[in-house]
Write a protein that holds these residues in place. Structure first.
Motif, PDB file in Angstrom:
ATOM      1  N   CYS A  48      27.931  63.491  35.541  1.00 18.93           N
ATOM      2  CA  CYS A  48      26.503  63.285  35.306  1.00 18.93           C
ATOM      3  C   CYS A  48      25.658  64.089  36.294  1.00 18.93           C
ATOM      4  O   CYS A  48      24.640  64.687  35.916  1.00 18.93           O
ATOM      5  CB  CYS A  48      26.145  61.800  35.407  1.00 18.93           C
ATOM      6  SG  CYS A  48      26.682  60.801  34.005  1.00 18.93           S
ATOM      7  N   ASP A  51      25.654  67.601  35.216  1.00 20.77           N
ATOM      8  CA  ASP A  51      24.830  67.754  34.010  1.00 20.77           C
ATOM      9  C   ASP A  51      23.338  67.741  34.348  1.00 20.77           C
ATOM     10  O   ASP A  51      22.547  68.460  33.725  1.00 20.77           O
ATOM     11  CB  ASP A  51      25.138  66.636  33.009  1.00 20.77           C
ATOM     12  CG  ASP A  51      26.492  66.801  32.339  1.00 20.77           C
ATOM     13  OD1 ASP A  51      27.075  67.903  32.440  1.00 20.77           O
ATOM     14  OD2 ASP A  51      26.983  65.829  31.729  1.00 20.77           O
ATOM     15  N   THR A  81      20.790  62.561  28.458  1.00 18.86           N
ATOM     16  CA  THR A  81      22.050  61.813  28.394  1.00 18.86           C
ATOM     17  C   THR A  81      22.627  61.464  29.771  1.00 18.86           C
ATOM     18  O   THR A  81      23.054  60.322  29.979  1.00 18.86           O
ATOM     19  CB  THR A  81      23.078  62.586  27.547  1.00 18.86           C
ATOM     20  OG1 THR A  81      22.559  62.719  26.210  1.00 18.86           O
ATOM     21  CG2 THR A  81      24.411  61.842  27.490  1.00 18.86           C
ATOM     22  N   THR A  85      23.295  57.632  30.989  1.00 18.19           N
ATOM     23  CA  THR A  85      24.639  57.190  31.381  1.00 18.19           C
ATOM     24  C   THR A  85      24.613  56.533  32.760  1.00 18.19           C
ATOM     25  O   THR A  85      25.187  55.455  32.968  1.00 18.19           O
ATOM     26  CB  THR A  85      25.610  58.381  31.388  1.00 18.19           C
ATOM     27  OG1 THR A  85      25.677  58.950  30.071  1.00 18.19           O
ATOM     28  CG2 THR A  85      27.018  57.931  31.796  1.00 18.19           C
ATOM     29  N   SER A 129      22.407  54.409  26.775  1.00 16.17           N
ATOM     30  CA  SER A 129      23.818  54.621  26.458  1.00 16.17           C
ATOM     31  C   SER A 129      24.395  53.462  25.656  1.00 16.17           C
ATOM     32  O   SER A 129      23.857  52.348  25.656  1.00 16.17           O
ATOM     33  CB  SER A 129      24.623  54.787  27.753  1.00 16.17           C
ATOM     34  OG  SER A 129      24.635  53.574  28.490  1.00 16.17           O
ATOM     35  N   ASN A 130      25.502  53.729  24.976  1.00 14.89           N
ATOM     36  CA  ASN A 130      26.199  52.665  24.248  1.00 14.89           C
ATOM     37  C   ASN A 130      26.496  51.491  25.174  1.00 14.89           C
ATOM     38  O   ASN A 130      26.335  50.320  24.797  1.00 14.89           O
ATOM     39  CB  ASN A 130      27.523  53.191  23.663  1.00 14.89           C
ATOM     40  CG  ASN A 130      27.312  54.141  22.501  1.00 14.89           C
ATOM     41  OD1 ASN A 130      26.211  54.246  21.967  1.00 14.89           O
ATOM     42  ND2 ASN A 130      28.356  54.843  22.122  1.00 14.89           N
ATOM     43  N   ASP A 154      24.197  56.221  20.650  1.00 11.50           N
ATOM     44  CA  ASP A 154      23.259  56.706  21.655  1.00 11.50           C
ATOM     45  C   ASP A 154      23.018  58.193  21.446  1.00 11.50           C
ATOM     46  O   ASP A 154      23.332  58.736  20.374  1.00 11.50           O
ATOM     47  CB  ASP A 154      23.750  56.389  23.071  1.00 11.50           C
ATOM     48  CG  ASP A 154      25.112  57.038  23.385  1.00 11.50           C
ATOM     49  OD1 ASP A 154      25.518  57.992  22.677  1.00 11.50           O
ATOM     50  OD2 ASP A 154      25.771  56.591  24.351  1.00 11.50           O
ATOM     51  N   THR A 155      22.476  58.877  22.443  1.00  8.92           N
ATOM     52  CA  THR A 155      22.091  60.280  22.269  1.00  8.92           C
ATOM     53  C   THR A 155      23.273  61.231  22.159  1.00  8.92           C
ATOM     54  O   THR A 155      23.080  62.432  21.940  1.00  8.92           O
ATOM     55  CB  THR A 155      21.173  60.735  23.420  1.00  8.92           C
ATOM     56  OG1 THR A 155      21.811  60.456  24.681  1.00  8.92           O
ATOM     57  CG2 THR A 155      19.839  60.011  23.361  1.00  8.92           C
ATOM     58  N   HIS A 156      24.499  60.731  22.277  1.00  5.33           N
ATOM     59  CA  HIS A 156      25.650  61.598  22.019  1.00  5.33           C
ATOM     60  C   HIS A 156      25.697  62.020  20.548  1.00  5.33           C
ATOM     61  O   HIS A 156      26.315  63.040  20.215  1.00  5.33           O
ATOM     62  CB  HIS A 156      26.958  60.899  22.416  1.00  5.33           C
ATOM     63  CG  HIS A 156      27.195  60.900  23.894  1.00  5.33           C
ATOM     64  ND1 HIS A 156      26.836  59.859  24.715  1.00  5.33           N
ATOM     65  CD2 HIS A 156      27.750  61.845  24.710  1.00  5.33           C
ATOM     66  CE1 HIS A 156      27.164  60.150  25.965  1.00  5.33           C
ATOM     67  NE2 HIS A 156      27.718  61.346  25.992  1.00  5.33           N
TER      68      HIS A 156
END
Length: 228
Positions: A48, A51, A81, A85, A129-130, A154-156
């Protein structure tokens, strides 16, 4: 055949915005620096952090700078994302410690129970997130509600205002789009879902909500699947 699956938004639909903004977002902002310092070597957290640097275009950013970026994104409610997360991981700590419990509208609870009793598949779709969604429903003020849901998105799968995200959900669910109903307070999300072929319904809990060209309900007590 009628509606066979219902996808619900969270903030403004099943959950009060004030809980998201004043409790969850504030908590993640307060805990972010210490959480990253203590967990930066863990694989998920490390990914993360990298990212965040990539998205911010700051490959050489140190940890303090990454924290600053994340706090700015929280303030902006940026749908990034890696932020979502990390927030989910921080919220897990908060729920586990009993620092807060998830908020679910009473009418949402009754509506979801009714849908479940009718044999409908229920999913949630959020920018969070999920894991964050599952935690919210697991630690709600009504107890553990996870059994009501068939799954979470989620945004995935994509950003909620982009129609391709809903096509990705359709492929995952493996169901014709006209058999799926998406319920949200957000017009842009509903427009994207409609473009993907889903049935749509806008829940309007406040006069501050911008109304679009979708069937409108004020809460889940007014949701009648036979009208779609």
């Amino acid at each position: 055949m009628g509606i066979q699956a219902v996808i619900v938004d969270t903030a403004g639909t099943t959950t009060d915005y004030d809980f998201i903004q004043k409790v969850l977002f504030s908590y993640s902002a307060e805990q972010m620096a210490e959480f990253l310092k203590e967990n930066q070597q863990k694989v998920v957290v490390s990914h993360c952090i990298e990212d965040v640097k990539e998205l911010a275009g700051e490959a050489d950013a140190d940890l303090d700078r990454v924290v600053t970026i994340l706090l700015e994104w929280i303030e902006q409610d940026k749908k990034a994302t890696p932020l979502k997360t990390l927030q989910g991981l921080i919220w897990r700590q908060g729920y586990t410690k009993g620092d807060f419990e998830g908020h679910v509208y009473q009418d949402a609870l009754e509506g979801l129970k009714s849908l479940k009793e009718q044999g409908k598949r229920i999913y949630s779709y959020s920018s969070s997130s999920n894991e964050a969604q599952e935690l919210l429903f697991q630690h709600s003020q009504f107890g553990d509600l996870r059994a009501l849901f068939h799954g979470h998105f989620d945004t995935h799968v994509g950003q909620k205002v982009v129609s391709q995200a809903y096509r990705n959900i359709i492929n995952t669910i493996s169901m014709w789009p006209n058999l799926i109903l998406f319920v949200s307070d957000n017009v842009e999300e509903l427009n994207a879902a409609k473009d993907a072929g889903l049935k749509t319904c806008q829940i309007v809990r406040s006069d501050k909500v911008r109304i679009g060209k979708h069937p409108v309900i004020k809460d889940f007590s007014e949701l009648k699947l036979s009208s779609f």
